[in-house]
Design an enzyme around this catalytic site. Sequence first.
Site, PDB file in Angstrom:
ATOM      1  N   PHE A 130      -5.297   5.555  -1.729  1.00  0.00           N
ATOM      2  CA  PHE A 130      -5.722   6.620  -0.813  1.00  0.00           C
ATOM      3  C   PHE A 130      -4.908   7.880  -1.161  1.00  0.00           C
ATOM      4  CE2 PHE A 130      -5.526   8.940   3.200  1.00  0.00           C
ATOM      5  CZ  PHE A 130      -6.850   8.899   3.607  1.00  0.00           C
ATOM      6  N   THR A 158      -3.070  10.131  -0.020  1.00  0.00           N
ATOM      7  CA  THR A 158      -1.703  10.491   0.406  1.00  0.00           C
ATOM      8  C   THR A 158      -0.652   9.487  -0.068  1.00  0.00           C
ATOM      9  OG1 THR A 158      -2.029   9.296   2.459  1.00  0.00           O
ATOM     10  CG2 THR A 158      -2.450  11.675   2.519  1.00  0.00           C
ATOM     11  N   LYS A 159      -1.074   8.428  -0.740  1.00  0.00           N
ATOM     12  CA  LYS A 159      -0.108   7.399  -1.150  1.00  0.00           C
ATOM     13  C   LYS A 159       0.787   7.908  -2.293  1.00  0.00           C
ATOM     14  CE  LYS A 159      -1.626   4.029   1.576  1.00  0.00           C
ATOM     15  NZ  LYS A 159      -1.972   4.659   2.866  1.00  0.00           N
ATOM     16  N   ASN A 160       1.898   7.200  -2.552  1.00  0.00           N
ATOM     17  CA  ASN A 160       2.818   7.649  -3.610  1.00  0.00           C
ATOM     18  C   ASN A 160       2.107   7.731  -4.955  1.00  0.00           C
ATOM     19  OD1 ASN A 160       4.422   6.823  -1.366  1.00  0.00           O
ATOM     20  ND2 ASN A 160       6.226   6.898  -2.674  1.00  0.00           N
ATOM     21  N   ALA A 189       0.819  -1.220   0.000  1.00  0.00           N
ATOM     22  CA  ALA A 189       0.000   0.000   0.000  1.00  0.00           C
ATOM     23  C   ALA A 189       0.850   1.265   0.000  1.00  0.00           C
ATOM     24  CB  ALA A 189      -0.927   0.001   1.223  1.00  0.00           C
TER      25      ALA A 189
END
Length: 360
Positions: free
Chosen positions: A174, A176-178, A154
Amino acid sequence: MIPLVDVKAQYAPLIPQLQERLAQVLESGRFIFGPEVEAFERESAAFLGVAHAIGVANGTDALVLALEAMGIGRGDEVICPAFTFYASAESIARVGATPVFADIDPVSLNLDPEDVAARMTARTKAIMPVHLFGRPAPLDALASLGLPLIEDSAQAFGAAGVASKGVCSTFSFFPTKNLFALGDGGLVACSDDEVAERVRMLRFHGSRDKKTFELVGTNSRLDAIQAAALRVFLPHLNGWNRGRREGAARYAELGLGDVVELPLDEPGHVYHMYVVRSPDRARIAAALAEAGIASASYYVVPLHLQPAMRYLGYSAGSLPETERAAADNLALPLWGGIGAEVQEQVAAAVLAAAGVTAAS
Ligand SMILES: Cc1ncc(COP(=O)(O)O)c(C=O)c1O
């Protein structure tokens, strides 16, 4: 205010392109499955070097569906870390299996293969490494233990080796993920044709053709709108990840290593979060807040001590390195494209909190 992650700074230059692509989806009237989702599945499979990539509703569903498709359920044990987001262990319990927590390596903060080996029993059906904070977990050492791996990736889209050893490797989009979507989204990467087919069926009520229902599944789909946005972002991911790595190097140059323990660098690390360690983290966090700078401590109550996991019988002291990391970690602001000026402000505040004057 300096945020922990400035997602908008990353996508702002792409807004015109996003508007155009989202308008195309509106024109098409196809919001569920369809060409955008299929194209993103092809493009992400090629990026990850896997045979199949299956879009699902979020990273938690990706874990649950992957475990189910791998045939894991009641009576089985899956070894995972306790220093991770709750969904890692929750997904194991959700399919009826038992999470078994192994301790982490104090330097990498990822699963310690030796402790994993010590916790294997005849009931252990899989190992779930989590590529924590964007750092690749030790997949070769874990794979050598001879059990199937399910990689919770994730936090690590684009990190070296991710999705190379797991029967399944799961992702969250989501925001804020990379690699992120404009809301929830997830992906299961898989190179086993049969497991991949089961994930595809399980995400749509256990059906191949929407008429015959062969398994008890669920409804967990990646929306066409999200797939369209992800297709705009994917070509920029390596650049954003390079920006995160440059930011991490800059914090080291700014002298943070004199006052806190820095995350060990390695080429494949994509710094989902820039996490330092200090016994003084509360004082540093307070000084940062005073200076208008966000920071965060992760997994302060690790999973083996969470109320829902009490039935497993762990107690304080069961996982010493996990508990130490829970007590002293502090994430500092970092994102792809964070500027030198912002980082200088952060570094100055951290150094001042430790009574050191910033390096010029
Ligand atoms: C390690 C880890 N696993 C699983 C998840 C669950 O992903 P989602 O929030 O998309 O369900 C997350 C993120 O939220 C995560 O960080």
